[in-house]
Design a protein around this motif. Structure first.
Motif, PDB file in Angstrom:
ATOM      1  N   ARG A  24       0.722  -1.228   0.086  1.00  0.00           N
ATOM      2  CA  ARG A  24      -0.050   0.026  -0.166  1.00  0.00           C
ATOM      3  C   ARG A  24       0.876   1.338  -0.194  1.00  0.00           C
ATOM      4  NH1 ARG A  24      -4.563  -0.386  -1.916  1.00  0.00           N
ATOM      5  NH2 ARG A  24      -5.433   0.986  -0.488  1.00  0.00           N
ATOM      6  N   GLU A  25       1.800   1.272   0.600  1.00  0.00           N
ATOM      7  CA  GLU A  25       2.703   2.408   0.832  1.00  0.00           C
ATOM      8  C   GLU A  25       4.006   2.837   0.094  1.00  0.00           C
ATOM      9  OE1 GLU A  25       1.685   4.868   2.739  1.00  0.00           O
ATOM     10  OE2 GLU A  25       0.132   3.674   3.763  1.00  0.00           O
ATOM     11  N   LYS A  78      -1.516   6.439  -1.320  1.00  0.00           N
ATOM     12  CA  LYS A  78      -1.708   4.879  -1.653  1.00  0.00           C
ATOM     13  C   LYS A  78      -2.928   4.582  -2.441  1.00  0.00           C
ATOM     14  CE  LYS A  78      -3.882   3.738   2.639  1.00  0.00           C
ATOM     15  NZ  LYS A  78      -3.829   2.954   3.817  1.00  0.00           N
TER      16      LYS A  78
END
Length: 224
Positions: A24-25, A78
Protein backbone atom coordinates in the motif's frame (compact mmCIF):
# COMPACT_ATOMS: atom_id res chain seq x y z
CA UNK A 1 10.69 -16.45 29.26
CA UNK A 2 7.42 -14.57 28.87
CA UNK A 3 9.18 -11.75 27.03
CA UNK A 4 10.80 -14.21 24.65
CA UNK A 5 7.43 -15.84 23.96
CA UNK A 6 5.86 -12.41 23.28
CA UNK A 7 8.64 -11.49 20.84
CA UNK A 8 8.26 -14.78 18.97
CA UNK A 9 4.51 -14.17 18.76
CA UNK A 10 4.84 -10.63 17.44
CA UNK A 11 7.48 -11.37 14.79
CA UNK A 12 5.08 -13.09 12.34
CA UNK A 13 2.50 -10.35 12.85
CA UNK A 14 5.04 -7.62 12.18
CA UNK A 15 6.15 -9.45 9.01
CA UNK A 16 2.58 -9.65 7.70
CA UNK A 17 2.02 -6.00 8.51
CA UNK A 18 5.21 -4.98 6.73
CA UNK A 19 4.16 -6.93 3.64
CA UNK A 20 0.81 -5.18 3.62
CA UNK A 21 2.54 -1.85 4.22
CA UNK A 22 4.86 -2.43 1.26
CA UNK A 23 1.93 -3.10 -1.05
CA UNK A 24 0.00 0.00 0.00
CA UNK A 25 2.75 2.42 0.84
CA UNK A 26 5.76 1.70 -1.37
CA UNK A 27 4.28 3.45 -4.42
CA UNK A 28 3.48 6.76 -2.66
CA UNK A 29 5.40 9.58 -4.27
CA UNK A 30 6.60 7.33 -7.10
CA UNK A 31 6.27 7.71 -10.87
CA UNK A 32 5.67 4.60 -13.01
CA UNK A 33 5.97 3.98 -16.76
CA UNK A 34 3.60 1.64 -18.63
CA UNK A 35 2.76 0.50 -22.16
CA UNK A 36 -0.45 -0.98 -23.48
CA UNK A 37 -3.06 -1.43 -26.14
CA UNK A 38 -6.61 -0.19 -26.44
CA UNK A 39 -9.50 -1.34 -28.61
CA UNK A 40 -12.17 1.28 -29.31
CA UNK A 41 -15.63 -0.11 -30.06
CA UNK A 42 -17.95 1.45 -32.66
CA UNK A 43 -19.19 4.79 -31.25
CA UNK A 44 -22.72 5.13 -29.92
CA UNK A 45 -24.36 8.41 -30.95
CA UNK A 46 -27.27 8.91 -28.58
CA UNK A 47 -28.81 11.39 -31.03
CA UNK A 48 -28.37 11.51 -34.78
CA UNK A 49 -27.01 14.78 -36.12
CA UNK A 50 -26.68 16.48 -39.51
CA UNK A 51 -23.39 15.78 -41.28
CA UNK A 52 -21.77 19.03 -42.51
CA UNK A 53 -20.91 19.63 -46.15
CA UNK A 54 -17.15 19.39 -45.63
CA UNK A 55 -17.23 15.92 -44.05
CA UNK A 56 -15.64 13.19 -46.17
CA UNK A 57 -15.16 10.58 -43.47
CA UNK A 58 -17.00 7.80 -41.67
CA UNK A 59 -17.06 8.67 -37.94
CA UNK A 60 -17.58 5.05 -36.90
CA UNK A 61 -14.59 3.80 -38.88
CA UNK A 62 -12.43 6.73 -37.87
CA UNK A 63 -12.99 6.27 -34.12
CA UNK A 64 -13.02 2.47 -33.78
CA UNK A 65 -10.16 0.00 -33.83
CA UNK A 66 -6.86 -0.53 -32.06
CA UNK A 67 -4.56 2.01 -30.49
CA UNK A 68 -1.15 1.64 -28.85
CA UNK A 69 0.11 3.89 -26.10
CA UNK A 70 2.61 4.57 -23.37
CA UNK A 71 1.78 6.28 -20.13
CA UNK A 72 2.95 7.72 -16.82
CA UNK A 73 1.25 7.34 -13.45
CA UNK A 74 2.18 9.20 -10.28
CA UNK A 75 0.81 7.99 -6.94
CA UNK A 76 0.12 11.04 -4.79
CA UNK A 77 -1.18 8.74 -2.03
CA UNK A 78 -1.63 4.99 -1.73
CA UNK A 79 -5.13 5.34 -3.21
CA UNK A 80 -4.98 8.33 -5.58
CA UNK A 81 -2.88 8.51 -8.74
CA UNK A 82 -2.49 11.08 -11.51
CA UNK A 83 -1.95 9.74 -15.00
CA UNK A 84 -1.00 10.80 -18.51
CA UNK A 85 -0.84 8.66 -21.66
CA UNK A 86 -0.10 9.23 -25.34
CA UNK A 87 -1.96 7.01 -27.81
CA UNK A 88 -1.22 6.33 -31.49
CA UNK A 89 -3.69 5.02 -34.07
CA UNK A 90 -3.53 4.47 -37.85
CA UNK A 91 -7.01 5.17 -39.13
CA UNK A 92 -9.19 6.68 -41.84
CA UNK A 93 -8.87 10.42 -42.42
CA UNK A 94 -11.12 10.98 -45.45
CA UNK A 95 -12.79 8.99 -48.21
CA UNK A 96 -11.94 9.74 -51.81
CA UNK A 97 -14.82 11.32 -53.75
CA UNK A 98 -15.82 11.34 -57.41
CA UNK A 99 -14.49 14.88 -57.73
CA UNK A 100 -11.00 13.64 -56.78
CA UNK A 101 -10.80 11.55 -59.98
CA UNK A 102 -9.83 13.80 -62.88
CA UNK A 103 -10.07 11.24 -65.72
CA UNK A 104 -13.18 9.49 -66.97
CA UNK A 105 -11.83 6.18 -65.64
CA UNK A 106 -9.58 6.08 -62.59
CA UNK A 107 -9.07 5.16 -58.99
CA UNK A 108 -8.46 7.33 -55.95
CA UNK A 109 -7.54 5.76 -52.60
CA UNK A 110 -8.95 6.72 -49.22
CA UNK A 111 -6.54 8.70 -47.05
CA UNK A 112 -5.26 7.15 -43.80
CA UNK A 113 -3.06 8.84 -41.19
CA UNK A 114 -1.49 8.33 -37.79
CA UNK A 115 -3.78 9.99 -35.25
CA UNK A 116 -2.48 10.98 -31.82
CA UNK A 117 -4.36 11.13 -28.53
CA UNK A 118 -3.44 12.76 -25.21
CA UNK A 119 -5.10 11.61 -22.01
CA UNK A 120 -5.06 13.12 -18.50
CA UNK A 121 -6.85 11.31 -15.68
CA UNK A 122 -7.27 10.70 -11.95
CA UNK A 123 -7.59 7.15 -10.56
CA UNK A 124 -8.91 6.10 -7.16
CA UNK A 125 -7.78 2.60 -6.06
CA UNK A 126 -9.52 0.26 -3.63
CA UNK A 127 -7.80 -2.93 -2.47
CA UNK A 128 -9.95 -6.05 -2.96
CA UNK A 129 -7.49 -8.93 -2.63
CA UNK A 130 -3.95 -9.38 -1.31
CA UNK A 131 -2.23 -8.27 -4.51
CA UNK A 132 -5.08 -6.75 -6.56
CA UNK A 133 -7.28 -3.67 -6.68
CA UNK A 134 -10.26 -2.09 -8.35
CA UNK A 135 -10.07 1.52 -9.45
CA UNK A 136 -12.31 4.21 -10.92
CA UNK A 137 -11.07 6.76 -13.46
CA UNK A 138 -12.20 10.21 -14.49
CA UNK A 139 -10.32 12.40 -16.92
CA UNK A 140 -10.24 14.39 -20.12
CA UNK A 141 -8.70 13.51 -23.49
CA UNK A 142 -7.69 15.19 -26.71
CA UNK A 143 -8.38 12.78 -29.58
CA UNK A 144 -7.64 12.75 -33.32
CA UNK A 145 -4.77 15.21 -33.43
CA UNK A 146 -2.84 15.11 -36.72
CA UNK A 147 -6.17 14.93 -38.57
CA UNK A 148 -5.89 18.24 -40.39
CA UNK A 149 -7.04 18.63 -44.00
CA UNK A 150 -8.03 21.40 -46.44
CA UNK A 151 -11.58 21.75 -47.76
CA UNK A 152 -12.15 23.57 -51.05
CA UNK A 153 -15.54 25.12 -51.89
CA UNK A 154 -16.21 26.64 -55.33
CA UNK A 155 -18.80 29.34 -56.12
CA UNK A 156 -20.76 29.93 -59.34
CA UNK A 157 -23.22 32.59 -60.43
CA UNK A 158 -26.77 31.91 -61.62
CA UNK A 159 -25.46 31.18 -65.13
CA UNK A 160 -23.02 28.58 -63.89
CA UNK A 161 -19.95 30.75 -64.42
CA UNK A 162 -17.15 30.07 -61.99
CA UNK A 163 -16.58 32.94 -59.56
CA UNK A 164 -13.88 31.61 -57.27
CA UNK A 165 -13.07 29.22 -54.45
CA UNK A 166 -12.51 29.35 -50.72
CA UNK A 167 -10.23 27.09 -48.71
CA UNK A 168 -10.81 26.04 -45.10
CA UNK A 169 -8.31 24.28 -42.86
CA UNK A 170 -10.26 21.75 -40.79
CA UNK A 171 -9.70 18.73 -38.55
CA UNK A 172 -11.54 16.04 -36.55
CA UNK A 173 -10.10 16.85 -33.12
CA UNK A 174 -12.41 16.39 -30.15
CA UNK A 175 -12.11 16.75 -26.37
CA UNK A 176 -14.17 14.02 -24.66
CA UNK A 177 -14.43 13.18 -20.99
CA UNK A 178 -12.92 9.84 -20.01
CA UNK A 179 -14.78 7.55 -17.58
CA UNK A 180 -13.57 4.04 -16.71
CA UNK A 181 -13.33 1.26 -14.15
CA UNK A 182 -10.37 -1.08 -13.94
CA UNK A 183 -8.82 -4.10 -12.27
CA UNK A 184 -5.14 -4.08 -11.29
CA UNK A 185 -3.04 -7.05 -10.19
CA UNK A 186 0.68 -6.59 -9.69
CA UNK A 187 1.84 -4.91 -12.92
CA UNK A 188 -1.19 -5.70 -15.10
CA UNK A 189 -4.29 -3.55 -15.58
CA UNK A 190 -7.55 -4.30 -17.42
CA UNK A 191 -9.90 -1.36 -18.02
CA UNK A 192 -13.38 -0.84 -19.46
CA UNK A 193 -14.34 2.74 -20.21
CA UNK A 194 -15.76 5.30 -22.58
CA UNK A 195 -14.94 8.65 -24.16
CA UNK A 196 -17.97 10.94 -24.12
CA UNK A 197 -18.49 14.39 -25.64
CA UNK A 198 -21.39 16.67 -26.55
CA UNK A 199 -19.39 18.42 -29.26
CA UNK A 200 -18.08 15.91 -31.84
CA UNK A 201 -16.70 17.39 -35.08
CA UNK A 202 -18.94 15.24 -37.29
CA UNK A 203 -22.26 17.06 -36.98
CA UNK A 204 -23.52 20.61 -37.39
CA UNK A 205 -25.25 20.55 -34.00
CA UNK A 206 -24.36 19.39 -30.51
CA UNK A 207 -25.07 15.68 -29.91
CA UNK A 208 -23.91 13.10 -27.38
CA UNK A 209 -21.13 10.96 -28.89
CA UNK A 210 -19.77 7.98 -26.91
CA UNK A 211 -16.83 5.74 -27.80
CA UNK A 212 -16.56 2.64 -25.54
CA UNK A 213 -13.13 1.04 -25.15
CA UNK A 214 -11.26 -1.89 -23.61
CA UNK A 215 -7.73 -1.25 -22.38
CA UNK A 216 -4.91 -3.59 -21.33
CA UNK A 217 -1.57 -2.33 -20.04
CA UNK A 218 1.58 -3.43 -18.26
CA UNK A 219 3.76 -1.38 -15.90
CA UNK A 220 7.33 -1.56 -17.13
CA UNK A 221 8.83 -0.09 -14.00
CA UNK A 222 9.41 2.84 -11.68
CA UNK A 223 11.08 5.98 -13.02
CA UNK A 224 11.73 7.45 -9.58
Amino acid sequence: MNKLFLILLLLPLSYVFSQELDFREQRKGKLFFSVGTEYRITPLPVELGTIPEFSRTNPDRQNSGSAFYYGLKFFATKNFSLGFSHSIRYTLLNHATNNDIANEIGVKEDVYKLFMGYHFYLDYHVKVFKKSELFARIGVSMLNTNSGFTYKESFFDSNGIYLGSSFSHLNYIMYPKNFAIGFKKNKFEAIIGMYATNDPPYFTESVMYITPYINLNYTIGKLF
